[in-house]
Write a protein that holds these residues in place. Structure first.
Motif, PDB file in Angstrom:
ATOM      1  N   UNK A 459       4.885  -6.366  21.015  1.00 51.07           N
ATOM      2  CA  UNK A 459       4.731  -6.850  20.823  1.00 51.07           C
ATOM      3  C   UNK A 459       3.914  -6.638  19.530  1.00 51.07           C
ATOM      4  N   UNK A 460       4.292  -7.206  18.453  1.00 53.23           N
ATOM      5  CA  UNK A 460       2.948  -7.402  16.778  1.00 53.23           C
ATOM      6  C   UNK A 460       4.047  -7.467  15.525  1.00 53.23           C
ATOM      7  N   UNK A 461       3.147  -8.371  14.574  1.00 52.78           N
ATOM      8  CA  UNK A 461       3.125  -9.044  13.666  1.00 52.78           C
ATOM      9  C   UNK A 461       3.144  -7.961  12.570  1.00 52.78           C
ATOM     10  N   UNK A 462       4.078  -9.000  11.330  1.00 53.17           N
ATOM     11  CA  UNK A 462       4.598  -8.097  10.452  1.00 53.17           C
ATOM     12  C   UNK A 462       4.218  -8.557   9.254  1.00 53.17           C
ATOM     13  N   UNK A 463       3.586  -8.674   8.598  1.00 55.08           N
ATOM     14  CA  UNK A 463       3.080 -10.096   7.042  1.00 55.08           C
ATOM     15  C   UNK A 463       3.192  -9.121   5.492  1.00 55.08           C
ATOM     16  N   UNK A 464       3.276 -10.049   4.983  1.00 59.69           N
ATOM     17  CA  UNK A 464       3.363  -9.277   3.553  1.00 59.69           C
ATOM     18  C   UNK A 464       2.004  -8.718   2.848  1.00 59.69           C
ATOM     19  N   UNK A 465       2.260  -7.869   2.648  1.00 54.64           N
ATOM     20  CA  UNK A 465       0.799  -7.472   1.786  1.00 54.64           C
ATOM     21  C   UNK A 465       1.134  -7.011   0.842  1.00 54.64           C
ATOM     22  N   UNK A 466      -0.145  -7.551  -0.287  1.00 56.66           N
ATOM     23  CA  UNK A 466       0.189  -7.250  -1.463  1.00 56.66           C
ATOM     24  C   UNK A 466      -1.068  -7.345  -2.240  1.00 56.66           C
ATOM     25  N   UNK A 467      -2.054  -6.662  -1.551  1.00 57.70           N
ATOM     26  CA  UNK A 467      -3.232  -6.141  -1.745  1.00 57.70           C
ATOM     27  C   UNK A 467      -3.823  -4.638  -1.749  1.00 57.70           C
ATOM     28  N   UNK A 468      -3.625  -4.284  -2.811  1.00 54.50           N
ATOM     29  CA  UNK A 468      -4.412  -2.921  -2.761  1.00 54.50           C
ATOM     30  C   UNK A 468      -5.563  -2.585  -2.156  1.00 54.50           C
ATOM     31  N   UNK A 469      -6.324  -1.507  -1.079  1.00 59.25           N
ATOM     32  CA  UNK A 469      -7.188  -1.555  -0.313  1.00 59.25           C
ATOM     33  C   UNK A 469      -8.350  -1.277  -0.804  1.00 59.25           C
ATOM     34  N   UNK A 470      -9.175  -1.751  -0.698  1.00 57.15           N
ATOM     35  CA  UNK A 470     -10.941  -1.739  -0.927  1.00 57.15           C
ATOM     36  C   UNK A 470     -12.158  -0.927  -0.274  1.00 57.15           C
ATOM     37  N   UNK A 471     -12.473  -0.932  -0.671  1.00 53.69           N
ATOM     38  CA  UNK A 471     -13.808   0.259  -0.365  1.00 53.69           C
ATOM     39  C   UNK A 471     -14.785  -0.088   0.615  1.00 53.69           C
ATOM     40  N   UNK A 536      -3.523   3.879  -2.279  1.00 50.95           N
ATOM     41  CA  UNK A 536      -2.476   3.555  -1.766  1.00 50.95           C
ATOM     42  C   UNK A 536      -2.162   2.819  -0.532  1.00 50.95           C
ATOM     43  N   UNK A 537      -1.907   2.124  -0.153  1.00 54.27           N
ATOM     44  CA  UNK A 537      -1.771   2.111   1.646  1.00 54.27           C
ATOM     45  C   UNK A 537      -0.248   1.508   1.952  1.00 54.27           C
ATOM     46  N   UNK A 538      -0.148   1.692   2.538  1.00 52.77           N
ATOM     47  CA  UNK A 538       1.501   1.569   3.433  1.00 52.77           C
ATOM     48  C   UNK A 538       2.590   0.360   2.541  1.00 52.77           C
ATOM     49  N   UNK A 539       2.229   0.090   1.695  1.00 55.42           N
ATOM     50  CA  UNK A 539       2.909  -1.387   1.521  1.00 55.42           C
ATOM     51  C   UNK A 539       2.723  -0.544  -0.083  1.00 55.42           C
ATOM     52  N   UNK A 540       2.553   0.561  -0.650  1.00 55.20           N
ATOM     53  CA  UNK A 540       2.730   1.005  -1.484  1.00 55.20           C
ATOM     54  C   UNK A 540       1.692   0.190  -2.909  1.00 55.20           C
ATOM     55  N   UNK A 541       0.822  -0.571  -2.338  1.00 53.04           N
ATOM     56  CA  UNK A 541      -0.101  -1.633  -3.409  1.00 53.04           C
ATOM     57  C   UNK A 541      -0.903  -0.717  -3.790  1.00 53.04           C
ATOM     58  N   UNK A 542      -1.239  -0.393  -4.444  1.00 51.30           N
ATOM     59  CA  UNK A 542      -2.162   0.929  -5.291  1.00 51.30           C
ATOM     60  C   UNK A 542      -3.495   0.403  -6.230  1.00 51.30           C
ATOM     61  N   UNK A 543      -4.384   0.612  -6.725  1.00 49.40           N
ATOM     62  CA  UNK A 543      -5.454   0.644  -7.338  1.00 49.40           C
ATOM     63  C   UNK A 543      -6.728   1.374  -7.050  1.00 49.40           C
ATOM     64  N   UNK A 544      -7.255   2.038  -8.813  1.00 49.40           N
ATOM     65  CA  UNK A 544      -7.938   2.191  -9.290  1.00 49.40           C
ATOM     66  C   UNK A 544     -10.024   1.512  -8.054  1.00 49.40           C
TER      67      UNK A 544
END
Length: 994
Positions: A459-471, A536-544
């Motif tokens: 079992x695992x949980x899925x949540x909305x991801x709206x933040x782009x990856x951070x270093x 870009x992450x797998x929720x297609x959140x993208x940033x520089x």
């Protein structure tokens, strides 16, 4: 508990004390009381304003120590006077002198051996502290009061203080010096009446100072530093004694340390407690793609994560990762390379890994057995937003299974998207899922030992991801490589560069939340800015994103971790394995190698130039795969010789090159034949076949020499396997019954014997010069291979001849050997028993000039089987004796041109100057240096006539000038007259007066 003792040198001799108990002082002349340092602590002890204790407190301390008793009412009576007997008692007790009972040397009335203070008076008298008041009448005056100046005399004598010549006090003349000495040390007050009777307070203060000085301070605590080499002891009097040990303390082990201080000897138990690694604890592999190396403490991150510091035969290491506690390194093998063999013992070579404080470098081989008996499991499932999720397995899994979408079910249905494999143990499942809890079922995924995962729901949980990856972090190991870690799994990146767009990444590798980047150009040494565009992450959140990094430079020098000497196609090859990849140009540079003989001189052999550099090219074919280079030293080293190959100047591939420190490799050419099956022969009755190897044989395990079917005879192309019993006849030999081969075939002379996969006593499979485990040899008669190697036997010097045999000698008779009719003074066998070294000393020395002929009497030597060496007569030996300057005489005469001068030297044998295509006249002339003071003169020509060497020099010279001629040597340029290249003339210097 350790019984090891460490000692500390002081005052040029070593104190060695057993136990550590307090040494009771027997005489006042003890070292402790003789040092001024002991009393500096008590300067102005009681009379100054800074005194720590009052006279009453000092009295109480002396009373507690049994030195004073006080009056019957318990009072100290500090204001009262004191008698000479009381003083003697206090002083003797204060300095721990041994009382002297049963003696009465004074004749005072009522004084005898039974006097209450007699044993103290006699002890103080014997030590020279107190003397009588009347030497003629032998009176002591035990009941007389003591004056202050008399007290001063006693104190100065007791403390061995220096009596000053100049004084400034009002004491009586005879006492002025003693009073001044006591005043200078602060033991009595200044400006008082020194002729007055001393009070008990004054005596108590002085006695307390003496008592304190006489106490041996104990060790209160200690600190160990400099990796166990230095111990600082804090004593109970707050003094600190720094002890530097001859040998560092063994870590985490109780050890006795001995040292001396202020005349006292100490023994104290010390434990150097350290958490840095001292050894490799374990090496384990629970799966076939990962190896876990556990140390017993912390290790240095940079060297521990250098993957080239770990070697396993036939497999390649992809990465080395140090645990957060710095005690464990996980080695990941490459995805496409070979895996470990399950339940097959394997050797891991660890080299150049340092512990955290750099005091230990690990260079070791560790054997371990991979055991994978557990199927992979799902370690975790993580939702990556609503478009993908990540599955992490418990161990590395095979990509072919892991990427099959049919091996995954989500909420009871099939996966509608693709599966991305991230080596070694992660998959990204691309599937659109609503927010909330989900179930994934995984099946048919295999690890690298083909064990399949048991079907299980996770079992695992899925949540909305709206933040782009951070270093999260950026790490570097060099100026051209960096690793960027993000806070989540990365899908892709548009571009990466450092500082400017011109310095972009030549490539980068995304593994889950980490990105390994390889740059086009090096970064700056100081702070750099890393720019990541379009991450870009797998929720297609993208940033520089960008981050700062200051590179951690690779400062680890390469080292040679293994070396191997082989003989192939007649040449001696040294294979050097480095701790990391090195620069090919450096490895190929012949000037980075110098070969020296056993005497430490440049080796004078073919294919080595006059400076010791090899002349044949270095083979770097395996520099990329195995960090190996092969140095060819030519074919002239000779068997059973020792050399040293000095290697230096080779750097690693870091942007800022780290160059190795010089390393010396010992080379022994014994046992380097092309085939390690040395002999095969039939006994005289032809019933037994003997096989002799170059090394002792294994008698157990898979390589055992006792397994019959490892042996076969080949006749006319057909193999006949041995079916009889194998007997170990000697540690390096086996005996087979020649009649016990298959098909009733009997082994005979000229047949070929084959030996398959026989190991030496260390368990290493014996291989021939072509790296084959199948050894072959022609079968001979008993003595056919037992001849001397005439072409290789040589006269090494006028004192040594080496006779080489084709097999091992077991016994010999010195008198059975002669060289030019000279019987050797002594003889000895080489370590491989295949060379007999004949020595000629004193009047028995050989002539400087050859040729040299060897005679061997019938049966003068034999092997362990009783086979005898046949007779040899007039066998010509190889002449290796170099000509040299015979004496100090120098003949001087006029040269062939104006102002030219010749210098003639007598040599030990006839010589020749090899001027021609290889050695030009200019080259030969340059081998000589002629000087008057600092002025150099031009050499015009060099010639030889018989044993005379002539050097012609352009003058002019002035009568009386001192001329120095030096022959610097040049291999092959000037030699003796033996056929072939000849032996080069030894270097020399000569001095003459014109």
């Amino acid at each position: 508990m350790s019984n090891t003792s460490y000692s500390f040198k002081e005052n040029s001799h070593m104190k060695d004390i057993q136990g550590g108990e307090k040494k009771v002082m027997k005489k006042i002349l003890s070292v402790a009381l003789s040092t001024a340092m002991a009393f500096s602590m008590f300067a102005s002890v009681a009379f100054g304003a800074d005194a720590k204790l009052t006279p009453q407190q000092q009295f109480d301390a002396l009373k507690a120590a049994g030195i004073v008793t006080g009056y019957p009412d318990g009072t100290a009576g500090l204001d009262k006077t004191i008698t000479r007997a009381e003083l003697a008692t206090i002083i003797v007790k204060a300095i721990d002198l041994e009382p002297v009972p049963g003696v009465a040397t004074y004749k005072d009335q009522n004084y005898s051996v039974n006097h209450w203070a007699a044993k103290y008076i006699e002890a103080a008298t014997e030590a020279g502290i107190l003397t009588g008041k009347d030497a003629v009448k032998q009176l002591f005056g035990p009941n007389d009061n003591l004056t202050v100046q008399e007290l001063a005399v006693v104190l100065v004598k007791a403390l061995k203080l220096e009596v000053p010549a100049e004084t400034n006090n009002t004491a009586t003349e005879w006492a002025k010096g003693y009073v001044q000495a006591a005043l200078d040390k602060g033991l009595i007050e200044s400006g008082i009446n020194y002729q007055a009777n001393a009070t008990r307070a004054q005596v108590v203060v002085a006695a307390h100072a003496i008592y304190e000085a006489n106490q041996v301070p104990t060790v209160a605590s200690y600190e160990v530093s400099e990796a166990g080499k230095v111990v600082e002891f804090k004593l109970s009097n707050d003094e600190v004694v720094k002890v530097t040990l001859d040998e560092a303390l063994a870590p985490n082990k109780e050890t006795e340390v001995k040292f001396s201080h202020n005349g006292h000897d100490y023994t104290h138990k010390v434990t150097y407690v350290t958490t840095v690694a001292q050894k490799v604890d374990t090496v384990k592999a629970d799966n076939l793609k990962e190896i876990v190396v556990t140390f017993d403490g912390t290790v240095d991150k940079a060297s521990a994560e250098q993957k080239s510091n770990y070697k396993i035969k036939n497999v390649d290491v992809d990465s080395a990762k140090l645990s957060s506690d710095k005690t464990q390194v996980t080695l990941l093998l490459t995805q496409s390379g070979r895996s470990l063999e399950n339940k097959d013992e394997t050797t891991l070579t660890i080299s150049n890994v340092k512990n955290e404080d750099g005091t230990v470098t690990f260079d070791t081989d560790v054997k371990f057995t991979p055991v994978d008996v557990t199927a992979p499991t799902v370690k975790e499932v993580v939702g990556l937003g609503t478009k993908a999720f990540k599955i992490v397995f418990s161990e590395p899994v095979q990509a072919a299974d892991a990427t099959l979408s049919s091996n995954y079910e989500i909420d009871g249905g099939t996966v509608g998207g693709s599966v991305t494999y991230v080596y070694p143990n992660t998959v990204i499942v691309n599937a659109s899922l609503p927010v909330g809890e989900h179930t994934v079922a995984v099946s048919n995924v295999r690890d690298f030992s083909d064990l399949r995962i048991a079907p299980v729901d996770n079992k695992f949980d899925v949540a909305e991801d709206t933040a782009a990856p951070e270093i999260v972090s950026v790490e570097t190991n060099d100026l051209e490589e960096l690793t960027i870690k993000f806070n989540e799994t990365i899908k892709d990146i548009e571009d990466i560069y450092v500082n400017t767009t011109s310095n972009g990444a030549t490539s980068y590798d995304i593994k889950d939340d980490e990105v390994k980047v390889y740059l086009k150009d090096p970064m700056n040494y100081n702070e750099n800015t890393v720019y990541v565009k379009g991450v870009r992450d797998y929720s297609d959140n993208k940033a520089d994103r960008d981050a700062k990094v200051t590179p951690t430079l690779d400062t680890i020098r390469p080292t040679i971790i293994k070396n191997k000497v082989e003989k192939k196609d007649g040449d001696y090859i040294v294979t050097l394995t480095f701790s990391e990849k090195v620069r090919e140009n450096d490895a190929k540079d012949l000037e980075n190698y110098v070969l020296k003989n056993s005497d430490g001189k440049i080796a004078d052999i073919d294919w080595i130039d006059s400076k010791g550099h090899p002349e044949l090219a270095v083979d770097t074919d395996k520099i990329e795969t195995d960090n190996q280079v092969k140095v060819n030293l030519g074919n002239d080293l000779g068997d059973n010789k020792e050399y040293t190959l000095e290697v230096s100047g080779i750097g690693d591939r870091a942007y800022v090159k780290n160059t190795m420190l010089p390393q010396s490799i010992k080379i022994n050419t014994a046992n380097l034949g092309d085939n390690t099956l040395e002999r095969a022969w039939l006994s005289d009755n032809d019933n037994y076949l003997y096989l002799q190897f170059s090394t002792d044989l294994a008698t157990s395990g898979t390589g055992s020499a006792l397994i019959a079917d490892k042996y076969a005879v080949v006749k006319n192309g057909k193999r006949y396997v041995y079916e009889g019993k194998v007997n170990i006849y000697n540690s390096d030999s086996v005996r087979l019954d020649a009649r016990d081969f298959a098909d009733d075939m009997k082994a005979v002379v000229n047949d070929t014997v084959e030996v398959h996969y026989v190991a030496d006593k260390e368990g290493n499979i014996i291989k021939d010069g072509n790296d084959s485990s199948v050894l072959t040899k022609n079968i001979d008669a008993a003595t056919s291979q037992f001849n001397i190697k005439v072409g290789e036997s040589e006269a090494v010097s006028t004192e040594k001849v080496e006779v080489k045999f084709g097999a091992k000698i077991n016994s010999y008779s010195r008198t059975g050997f002669k060289v030019n009719d000279q019987t050797p003074s002594s003889a000895e066998l080489s370590s491989d028993k295949k060379t007999l070294i004949l020595k000629f000393t004193g009047s028995n020395k050989l002539s400087e000039a050859g040729p040299y002929y060897l005679d061997i009497a019938e049966g003068a030597a034999s092997d362990v089987f009783g086979n005898k060496v046949p007779k040899h007569e007039n066998e010509l030996l190889k002449d290796k004796i170099a000509p040299k300057k015979k004496d100090s005489s120098v003949a001087v005469g006029p040269g062939s041109v104006t102002d030219a001068v010749y210098f003639d030297f007598n040599m030990t044998e006839d010589i020749r100057v090899n001027q021609g295509a290889k050695y030009s006249a200019a080259f030969i002339n340059d081998l000589f240096e002629v000087k008057v003071g600092d002025t150099k003169y031009t050499v015009l020509s060099v010639s030889a006539n018989g044993s005379k060497l002539r050097v012609e020099v352009q003058g002019p010279f002035t009568a009386g000038e001192r001329i120095r001629i030096e022959f610097k040597g040049g291999k092959g340029a000037i030699t003796d007259n033996i056929p072939g290249d000849g032996n080069s003339v030894e270097t020399f210097t000569a001095n003459t007066t014109y």
